[in-house]
Design a protein around this motif. Structure first.
Motif, mmCIF file in Angstrom:
data_model
loop_
_atom_site.group_PDB
_atom_site.id
_atom_site.type_symbol
_atom_site.label_atom_id
_atom_site.label_comp_id
_atom_site.label_asym_id
_atom_site.label_seq_id
_atom_site.Cartn_x
_atom_site.Cartn_y
_atom_site.Cartn_z
ATOM 1 N N LEU A 549 0.826 -1.202 0.000
ATOM 2 C CA LEU A 549 0.000 0.000 0.000
ATOM 3 C C LEU A 549 0.864 1.257 0.000
ATOM 4 C CD1 LEU A 549 -2.758 -1.133 2.514
ATOM 5 C CD2 LEU A 549 -3.157 -0.422 0.148
ATOM 6 N N HIS A 550 1.978 1.190 0.703
ATOM 7 C CA HIS A 550 2.894 2.332 0.719
ATOM 8 C C HIS A 550 3.453 2.592 -0.681
ATOM 9 C CE1 HIS A 550 5.860 5.177 2.221
ATOM 10 N NE2 HIS A 550 6.800 4.503 1.556
ATOM 11 N N GLY A 558 -3.771 -0.954 -6.832
ATOM 12 C CA GLY A 558 -2.344 -0.972 -7.140
ATOM 13 C C GLY A 558 -1.582 -1.909 -6.224
ATOM 14 N N ALA A 559 -1.937 -1.924 -4.943
ATOM 15 C CA ALA A 559 -1.295 -2.835 -3.999
ATOM 16 C C ALA A 559 -1.555 -4.291 -4.376
ATOM 17 C CB ALA A 559 -1.803 -2.552 -2.584
ATOM 18 N N ALA A 571 -8.679 -6.175 -0.055
ATOM 19 C CA ALA A 571 -9.718 -5.458 0.685
ATOM 20 C C ALA A 571 -10.257 -6.305 1.835
ATOM 21 C CB ALA A 571 -10.848 -5.068 -0.259
ATOM 22 N N TYR A 572 -10.389 -7.617 1.610
ATOM 23 C CA TYR A 572 -10.864 -8.521 2.660
ATOM 24 C C TYR A 572 -9.883 -8.545 3.828
ATOM 25 C CZ TYR A 572 -11.980 -12.887 5.060
ATOM 26 O OH TYR A 572 -12.268 -13.824 6.004
ATOM 27 N N ARG A 573 -8.586 -8.592 3.502
ATOM 28 C CA ARG A 573 -7.575 -8.589 4.565
ATOM 29 C C ARG A 573 -7.621 -7.273 5.353
ATOM 30 N NH1 ARG A 573 -7.556 -12.982 2.663
ATOM 31 N NH2 ARG A 573 -5.797 -14.391 2.335
ATOM 32 N N LEU A 574 -7.810 -6.172 4.635
ATOM 33 C CA LEU A 574 -7.858 -4.870 5.307
ATOM 34 C C LEU A 574 -9.063 -4.752 6.225
ATOM 35 C CD1 LEU A 574 -6.864 -2.498 2.360
ATOM 36 C CD2 LEU A 574 -5.488 -3.068 4.360
ATOM 37 N N SER A 575 -10.172 -5.372 5.835
ATOM 38 C CA SER A 575 -11.399 -5.252 6.635
ATOM 39 C C SER A 575 -11.299 -5.992 7.959
ATOM 40 C CB SER A 575 -12.595 -5.789 5.843
ATOM 41 O OG SER A 575 -12.456 -7.190 5.634
ATOM 42 N N GLY A 576 -10.388 -6.953 8.031
ATOM 43 C CA GLY A 576 -10.294 -7.779 9.244
ATOM 44 C C GLY A 576 -9.089 -7.473 10.098
ATOM 45 N N VAL A 579 -4.053 -2.449 9.416
ATOM 46 C CA VAL A 579 -2.849 -2.359 8.604
ATOM 47 C C VAL A 579 -2.526 -0.889 8.409
ATOM 48 C CG1 VAL A 579 -1.781 -2.911 6.391
ATOM 49 C CG2 VAL A 579 -3.395 -4.504 7.425
ATOM 50 N N ALA A 580 -1.330 -0.516 8.821
ATOM 51 C CA ALA A 580 -0.949 0.887 8.704
ATOM 52 C C ALA A 580 -0.584 1.204 7.272
ATOM 53 C CB ALA A 580 0.250 1.175 9.620
ATOM 54 N N HIS A 581 -1.267 2.189 6.703
ATOM 55 C CA HIS A 581 -0.943 2.596 5.345
ATOM 56 C C HIS A 581 -1.459 4.013 5.118
ATOM 57 C CE1 HIS A 581 -5.071 1.203 5.089
ATOM 58 N NE2 HIS A 581 -5.204 1.896 3.980
ATOM 59 N N PRO A 582 -0.834 4.739 4.222
ATOM 60 C CA PRO A 582 -1.274 6.109 3.968
ATOM 61 C C PRO A 582 -2.547 6.147 3.152
ATOM 62 C CG PRO A 582 0.526 5.519 2.493
ATOM 63 C CD PRO A 582 0.338 4.376 3.438
ATOM 64 N N ALA A 583 -3.314 7.145 3.357
ATOM 65 C CA ALA A 583 -4.492 7.418 2.515
ATOM 66 C C ALA A 583 -5.379 6.205 2.373
ATOM 67 C CB ALA A 583 -4.052 7.931 1.144
ATOM 68 N N GLU A 584 -5.777 5.605 3.508
ATOM 69 C CA GLU A 584 -6.618 4.407 3.457
ATOM 70 C C GLU A 584 -7.924 4.693 2.740
ATOM 71 O OE1 GLU A 584 -8.670 1.198 6.503
ATOM 72 O OE2 GLU A 584 -7.304 2.721 7.233
ATOM 73 N N GLY A 585 -8.341 3.761 1.898
ATOM 74 C CA GLY A 585 -9.614 3.879 1.220
ATOM 75 C C GLY A 585 -9.527 4.329 -0.199
ATOM 76 N N LYS A 586 -8.317 4.635 -0.690
ATOM 77 C CA LYS A 586 -8.200 5.023 -2.099
ATOM 78 C C LYS A 586 -8.549 3.863 -2.991
ATOM 79 C CE LYS A 586 -4.703 8.661 -2.127
ATOM 80 N NZ LYS A 586 -3.401 9.042 -2.694
ATOM 81 N N GLU A 587 -9.045 4.198 -4.187
ATOM 82 C CA GLU A 587 -9.353 3.156 -5.173
ATOM 83 C C GLU A 587 -8.214 3.052 -6.162
ATOM 84 O OE1 GLU A 587 -11.814 0.922 -5.310
ATOM 85 O OE2 GLU A 587 -12.315 1.700 -3.357
#
Length: 587
Positions: A549-550, A558-559, A571-576, A579-587
């Motif tokens: 994601l960084h 992109g990730a 996205a499934y992994r992020l929902s559970g 995870v530290a990452h910038p600008a979470e939620g970008k498409e």
């Protein structure tokens, strides 16, 4: 379905007449480019775990010119087309490893993108209609900037026929391996003929009116059959096994198969004794029959005997015959196999099982060209060409004292080694289609094709029983599959076969490339972290997603591409997890 839209349903792709915008909608090629490595210190170029080479296009043009001038344009085209076919089939094997969770369209795009990455051509999709389960395919593509057409124009000038032979072979090999059914790609327009770009059309082999016009270039010899050129018809339900086996022809396109065909083509017009070597089930008798059929003895008898199936006390009478009263119970005279094969060919299968006594008598018949029936005093001259076969190492048997060395040297005039099916992967799909057609006709079943899981299992199974085992599994699948349905993996492997896929078999002799100088050895660091207990699978996954994601600046899609997986999975992994990452939620 709307023009330019693609379906990502399991059963296939529907991309018909895409718009100007849609034709550029191939997936990002970065995941492929990232697998390309240069190791100049060792003189190596790698794509994933496969070693590659870079060649000047002018060098390929020089080889092309020399081939045309030495062997003629027809043979040159065949050699170049078959080389492309092998490359395309190899690339198709990597698809599920490179994009394991992608939709059908993104997976299919590996071939065109690999061809671009390898520097041959830029591919543009005009029309695409694919159903993987049924093997249906129709595609129209534009080849822009063809390296092959460019070099042909520079060497020979304008042509009145298409010249992209290597690329056509590649497309045939890739499509056939990807879909699990023999496809035929035909170049209908070519830049070397004055067209602005090259254009190809691809369909299943049996959907063309005249497939042999192009498919013959994949076959080294004219006597080899394509699956669609032989129509099986069994009007009587009591067709014997012999009648059915007589209808089976040689089918294959692999380099190992074509080498064997070249060898039997060379030896067929001679009187030389031929020794076929290979594992059980590779088709030694079928090759022997073909050798007889293309020789000048084709109108004479072909007599086969399995030496392992005849009791030792009867082998002499079977080979040389018996006179009435020659032994107890011999109530009438009977010719042996040598006499019955007079003027033709005698095929001795499993010759390594003969006793030493029988070997001595066989040697005399081979050397003198004459035999004596048991109980007879008359010597009979015979004109027989002997073809032998064995799945044993006769040299080892000679050293062990189980096989006569003089007979071995008499038989070993022209040895032909038939490779096992696991080394002829390009032939598997042709044979599958061949046997599918045959047993659908025999058992009067209508089967649409194979599921993706079944095709993958067929391609990566080790085939210890070779072609004989493949034939049995396809017949089993035809019987068990539902009417008007597809053959699934559960219809094929029902008898305890080990169908576990072994990644180590991806490339038999290839050694993985070393890390370039200056790049940290991640494997060693990972081992240390695991050994110290400082790292778990969860933390490793979180760190990998976070780093991806960084790199992608918070873009989830992109990730996913960086990680070689799907957006939905990330996205499934992020929902559970956190995870530290910038600008979470970008498409």
């Amino acid at each position: 379905m709307d023009t330019g839209q693609k379906s990502t349903q399991d059963k296939g792709i529907r991309l018909l007449r895409p718009s100007a915008h849609d034709k550029h909608r191939l997936p990002d090629i970065d995941d492929l480019a990232a697998r390309l490595r240069f190791v100049p210190a060792k003189g190596e170029v790698w794509f994933d775990d496969r070693r590659m080479v870079l060649l000047h296009n002018t060098s390929l043009g020089a080889i092309r010119r020399e081939l045309i001038e030495t062997v003629g344009i027809e043979k040159a085209r065949g050699l170049i087309t078959r080389m492309g076919y092998q490359s395309g089939a190899r690339d198709a094997e990597m698809v599920r490893r490179i994009r394991p969770d992608s939709n059908d369209f993104d997976s299919f795009a590996v071939g065109p993108q690999m061809h671009a990455l390898e520097g041959f051509v830029s591919v543009e999709t005009l029309a695409l209609d694919v159903d993987v389960e049924t093997g249906h395919f129709y595609g129209e593509f534009i080849w822009r900037n063809s390296a092959e057409a460019e070099q042909h124009l520079a060497t020979f000038g304008d042509s009145n026929t298409p010249v992209c032979w290597l690329q056509q072979g590649y497309a045939n090999g890739y499509l056939s391996s990807f879909l699990g059914r023999q496809m035929l790609v035909r170049e209908v327009e070519c830049k070397a003929m004055g067209a602005p770009a090259c254009k190809i059309v691809g369909k299943a082999l049996d959907q063309w009116d005249d497939p042999d016009a192009d498919f013959r270039y994949l076959q080294a010899q004219d006597f080899v059959q394509s699956p669609s050129s032989k129509k099986f018809s069994f009007p009587r339900s009591d067709s014997s096994t012999t009648e059915i086996s007589d209808k089976i022809d040689l089918v294959g396109v692999s380099s190992g198969f074509n080498t064997v065909c070249h060898m039997i083509q060379r030896v067929a017009p001679t009187r030389a004794t031929v020794l076929f070597l290979g594992e059980s089930g590779v088709g030694k008798e079928q090759f022997a029959r073909t050798l007889h059929n293309i020789s000048d003895r084709a109108e004479q008898p072909f007599i086969a005997i399995n030496c392992a199936a005849i009791p030792e006390q009867l082998i002499e009478s079977e080979l040389f015959g018996v006179e009435k009263g020659g032994f107890s119970g011999a109530s009438q005279s009977r010719p042996g196999r040598f006499e019955r094969a007079d003027g033709g060919t005698l095929f001795l299968d499993e010759i390594g099982t003969l006793s030493l006594v029988a070997q001595g008598k066989l040697l005399r018949a081979l050397q003198e060209g004459e035999i004596e029936r048991i109980g007879d005093t008359r010597v009979r001259k015979v004109d027989v060409r002997v073809v032998a076969a064995t799945n044993e190492n006769l040299r080892d048997l000679v050293e062990a004292g189980k096989f006569r060395d003089d007979l071995f040297y008499r038989l070993n005039v022209f040895p032909v080694n038939i490779p096992p099916l696991r080394e002829r992967k390009e032939d598997i799909l042709l044979l599958v289609e061949h046997f599918l057609n045959r047993y659908c006709a025999l058992h009067k079943r209508k089967v649409t094709g194979f599921t993706e899981a079944a095709l993958e299992a067929l391609l990566f199974y080790s085939w210890p029983g070779n072609i004989r085992e493949l034939e049995n599994l396809i017949e089993r699948g035809v019987i068990l599959a539902p009417e008007d349905g597809g053959i699934d993996i559960s219809h094929l492997f029902t008898s305890g076969e080990n169908i576990r896929r072994e990644p180590a078999r991806m490339e038999a002799a290839a050694s993985p490339p070393e890390q370039p100088a200056g790049v940290p050895n991640l494997s060693a660091q990972l081992r240390e972290a695991l050994a110290s207990g400082k790292l778990s699978l969860d933390s490793l996954e979180e760190d990998a997603i976070g780093q991806a994601l960084h790199l992608a600046q918070g873009n989830v899609s992109g990730a996913a591409k960086i990680l070689g997986t799907t957006r939905a999975r990330v996205a499934y992994r992020l929902s559970g997890r956190k995870v530290a990452h910038p600008a979470e939620g970008k498409e």
